[in-house]
Design a protein around this motif. Sequence first.
Motif, short mmCIF file in Angstrom:
data_model
loop_
_atom_site.label_atom_id
_atom_site.label_comp_id
_atom_site.label_asym_id
_atom_site.label_seq_id
_atom_site.Cartn_x
_atom_site.Cartn_y
_atom_site.Cartn_z
N ILE A 162 37.01 37.50 47.22
CA ILE A 162 37.95 38.55 46.88
C ILE A 162 37.02 39.72 46.36
N TYR A 163 38.18 40.99 46.45
CA TYR A 163 37.50 42.22 46.03
C TYR A 163 38.14 42.81 45.20
N THR A 217 48.73 43.19 50.91
CA THR A 217 47.84 41.88 50.43
C THR A 217 47.23 41.78 49.21
N SER A 218 47.51 43.10 48.61
CA SER A 218 46.69 43.20 47.14
C SER A 218 47.24 42.33 46.31
N MET A 219 46.60 42.23 45.07
CA MET A 219 47.14 41.35 43.80
C MET A 219 46.91 42.37 42.68
N PHE A 220 47.85 42.23 41.91
CA PHE A 220 47.83 42.95 40.68
C PHE A 220 48.06 41.83 39.36
N PRO A 221 47.15 40.81 39.32
CA PRO A 221 46.96 39.84 38.33
C PRO A 221 46.52 40.35 36.90
N GLN A 222 46.67 39.29 36.02
CA GLN A 222 46.05 39.51 34.64
C GLN A 222 44.76 39.28 34.94
N SER A 223 43.99 40.04 34.45
CA SER A 223 42.41 39.83 34.51
C SER A 223 41.63 39.46 33.53
N TRP A 224 41.31 38.44 32.85
CA TRP A 224 40.46 38.36 31.54
C TRP A 224 39.36 37.78 31.58
N GLN A 225 38.57 38.42 30.51
CA GLN A 225 37.22 38.11 30.38
C GLN A 225 36.88 37.14 29.41
N LYS A 258 33.66 45.56 44.45
CA LYS A 258 32.72 44.43 43.81
C LYS A 258 33.39 43.19 44.47
N GLN A 259 32.58 42.37 45.13
CA GLN A 259 33.00 41.02 45.77
C GLN A 259 32.80 39.91 44.46
N TYR A 260 33.77 39.11 44.66
CA TYR A 260 33.81 37.88 43.61
C TYR A 260 34.05 36.77 44.44
N ARG A 261 33.21 35.63 44.15
CA ARG A 261 33.64 34.18 44.87
C ARG A 261 34.28 33.43 44.18
N ILE A 262 35.22 32.87 44.45
CA ILE A 262 36.11 32.05 43.69
C ILE A 262 35.33 30.57 43.51
N LYS A 315 46.21 41.71 26.73
CA LYS A 315 46.71 41.62 28.18
C LYS A 315 45.69 42.69 29.01
N SER A 316 45.28 42.42 30.20
CA SER A 316 44.51 43.38 31.07
C SER A 316 45.01 42.88 32.31
N THR A 317 45.17 44.09 33.37
CA THR A 317 45.44 43.87 34.64
C THR A 317 44.34 44.77 35.36
N ALA A 318 44.40 44.21 36.56
CA ALA A 318 43.45 44.87 37.64
C ALA A 318 43.97 44.59 39.01
N ILE A 319 43.40 45.55 39.98
CA ILE A 319 43.84 45.23 41.29
C ILE A 319 42.77 44.60 41.97
N TYR A 320 43.08 43.40 42.74
CA TYR A 320 42.52 42.73 43.59
C TYR A 320 42.82 42.68 45.06
#
Length: 809
Positions: free
Chosen positions: A587-588, A529-537, A601-605, A514-519
Motif C-alpha cells: 500500500i502507498y 480507493t484511498s483509505m483515511f485510517p487511524q495511523s499509529w506509531q 512511501k511503499q509499505y508492505r503488509i 489519534k492520528s490519521t493519514a491517507i493511504y
Amino acid sequence: MIRNYIKTAIRGLRKNKGFTAINILGLALGLATCLLIVLYVADELSYDRYNEKAGRIYRVNEDLKLGDNSVKYAVCMAPLAKTLIAEYPYVENATRIKNAGSSHVKKGTLNMVENRVAFADPSLFSVFTLPMINGNAASALVEPNSVVITETTAQKYFNSSNVVGKTLLFNDNTLCKVTGVIKDVPQQSHFNFDFFISMSSFPDSKSTEWLRSDYNTYVLLKDKSYAKQLEAAFPALLEKFSGAQMKSELNMSYAEFEKRGSFFRLNLIPLTDIHLKSNISGELGSNGTTQYVYIFLLIAVFILLIACVNFMNLSTARSSNRAREVGVRKVLGSARKHLIAQFLTESVSVTVIATVLAFIIALFLLPVFNQLSGKALAINATSLNWILPLLLLVALVVGILSGSYPAFYLSAFQPVDVLKGKLATGFKGGGLRSFFVVFQFSISIFLIIGTLVIYNQLNYIQTKNLGYNRNQVLIIKNVYELNNQAKIFKQKVKELPGVINATMTGFVPTSGWKSTAIYYRDATLNEKTSMFPQSWQVDEDYLPTLDMKIAAGRNFSRNMPTDSDGVVINEAAAKFLGFKEPVNSVIYRSMGSQHDLEHMKQYRILGVVKDFNFNSLHENVSPVILTLADNKGGLSVRVQTNNLPTLMAQINAAWKELNPNIQINYSFMDQDFDASYRTEQRTGQIFMVFTTLAIVIACLGLFGLAAYAAEQRTKEIGIRKVLGASVAAITGMLSVDFIKLVGISILIASPIAWYLMNLWLRDFAYCISIQWWVLVVAAAGALIIAIITVSFQSIKAAIANPVDSLKNE
C-alpha cells in the motif's frame, strides 16, 4: 372565614395522622426527586450561556470525505480565523484555541503536571466572557511567551492573585510571563483551561496551510442572522484559498475534488449547542448528550406524575368518607361555596406542607446526588428565584386538582341523599382511582424495564471482548519528559519482577491520542480507493503487551530491519482494502505535500491484527494501520503481581533515577476505559435510584388505597368471618382488585418500554438485544411488590376481631 377553614383543615389532618403522613411523604419524595432532576437538566442546558455574547458566537467545524472515508472535526486550519475577519464584514471577531496537552509547570523544586493548558489568540477575551482580575485583556496575549492564568492557579503557584509580571517555567525550557489573571472558567463551559499561553508562542499558528486542521476556531458575528449567510459562503472561501494547494497536493481543483464524490466542507455550530450536540474529533472537553437530558426530563415528569396522581388518588378516595360531613354541614346551613373553599384549603395546605418538606429533602440529598451525577449543583440565591415560584405553582396546581373532586362533586349532593347513604362508596366504585393505579404502575414498570436494560447494556460494555486486554495495564503518560532516556526507562521497567511486558507509544485504545493519514490501495493513487485510517506509531512489543491477536501474517520484529517499511493492519482495514491475500500486499502513503508516486512511501503488509475497539462502543471499528516507529507519548506496562504497591514504588524509583525533578504521571487502562463510559454509568445509577423512588412512591399510594378499601369493607369482612371465611380467602378477596390493576399496567407498559429502550440501544454500534426474561422479571417484580404492599393491609383487616367491626353501628 379563612382562619376557620385553616383550623378545620388542621383538625381533619390530625384526626387521620397515618393517612396524612402517607399522602405528604409520597408527594414530598416525588417533588424532591423532580427538583433534583430539574437542577441537573438546568445545569446541562446552561453550558456556555455565561458568555454575554453567547447568542452570536459559533464554532467552525470541518467535514472531510475522501473516497468512502468520512470524518468530522471540531478543528479547522490555522489561517481561517484571520481570513474570516478580512473577507466578511459581518464577522465582528474570531479567535482560536489549541489544546496544548499535558505540561509541566515549575513550582519551587517540583514540576507540577498540568493537563489544562491551551494556546489562545489575543482576541479570546473579546469573544468569550472571561473577566480579567489583573492585567489588560486587550494586550495580555499579544506578546510571545505570555500567559494568562485563572485565579485558582495564581493562588496555587504564588498564593496571590496580584501576580502580573511574574514568570512560570513550562516543561523546563519555556519561561512565560504572567500578563493577566482571570476568574476561574465556569464549570458550565465546553472548555476548562487554567493556563492560556499566547498563540504567537506556537510557531505552527502562523501556518498558511489550508489542508491541515488543528485549531478550534470561533467566530463572533455582528448578528446571529448572519450565520446562514456565512455557511453559504464557505464553499467559495475554500475554493479561493485552498484551491491552489489542493491542485498542488492532490492534482485536482476543489471543484474536481467534490465532483469525484469527496468533499472538504466547513459548517457552524452555535456555542450553546456544543456541550449537548457535538461529540466529534478535536473537542476541547468531554461533552454531554441531548439524549440523556431528555431521558432525565422524562424521568422527572414520570415521577412528578406518579407523586401527583398518588396524592390526588388518596385524596379523592378519602373524601368519600366525608360525604356525611358534607350532608350535616349543608343541613346546618353551609353554602356550597363555603364547602368548596374548605376542601380546597385542606388540599392546598397539605401540598404546601409537602412542598416545604420536599425542599428540605432536596437540600439534604443534594451532596449525595452531586456525587452520583459528577456535578457540583447548588441551591443559591439565583436558583431560588425560579425554584420557589416553580414549587409554589406545583403546590397550588396539585392542591387545587386533588381538592377539586370533594370540593365540586361532594358539595353538589343533596343532604337527604347523603344522610341516607345513597352515595356510592368502596374501591370498586372508584373508576378514576383504578385508572390512577394503572397509570402509576405502568410508569413504574416502564422504569423497571428501562433500568434492567441499561444495567445489562453497561454490563455488556464492561465484559465485551474489545480485542485487547485492558486489565492490569499501567499507563505512564509523560515518558516524553525523559527524552533520550525513555528507552532506558522502558528497559528498566521490563526487568522488574511482576512486569510481563511493556510498550512505548502514546497510541493506546483508551487514550485521546489519534492520528490519521491517507493511504492508497495501489499505484494509481485513486482517491476513490484511498483509505483515511487511524495511523499509529508503535513498537514490536505493542501487540503482545495489549494481548492483541494476529489473524494473519506476523507481528513486527526488531530483528528484521525491513519491518520499518512494513505495517500491521486491522481486519477493518483489510476488509476496506479488499485484497484477497492482504499479507505481503503493498500500500502507498503520502509523505509530503505532493500526492504523486515520487512523494509516496511503499509499505508492505506484514500482518492483520484482529479488530479492537479504540472508539466508543457507540461506533463501529474503523480501519487502523500500525507502523513501526519510535513514539514516546507513553509507556504501557502489563503487570502481574499481588504486591502492586511495591512494584509501583520500584517503577517510581526507576523514574526518579532518570529525572528526579519531574513527577511521574500514570493511570490504569481499565480506569481510563471506565472513564470513557462514565456518562452511561452515571445514567444507569441515577436511573436505578429514581426507579426505586418511583416504586416507593407508587407503593405508598397503593398502601393507602389498600387501607382505605379494607376500611370501606370492614362490616363485610366481619360478616364473612362469622360465616366461616378463612384469613387467606379474605386476604385474596381484598388483594385481587389491586393485582388485576397491576396486571393491566404490565400489559400496557411492557410493549412501550420494549420499543423505547430498543430506540435507545440503537445509539450503540455494539449492544444487547432485549431478552424476554427482562419483561418477565419486571412484571414479576411489580406483582410481588404490589402483593406485599396490599397484603399487609389485607391480612391486618382479615385477622381483626369481627365483633369489633359488627358492633360499629
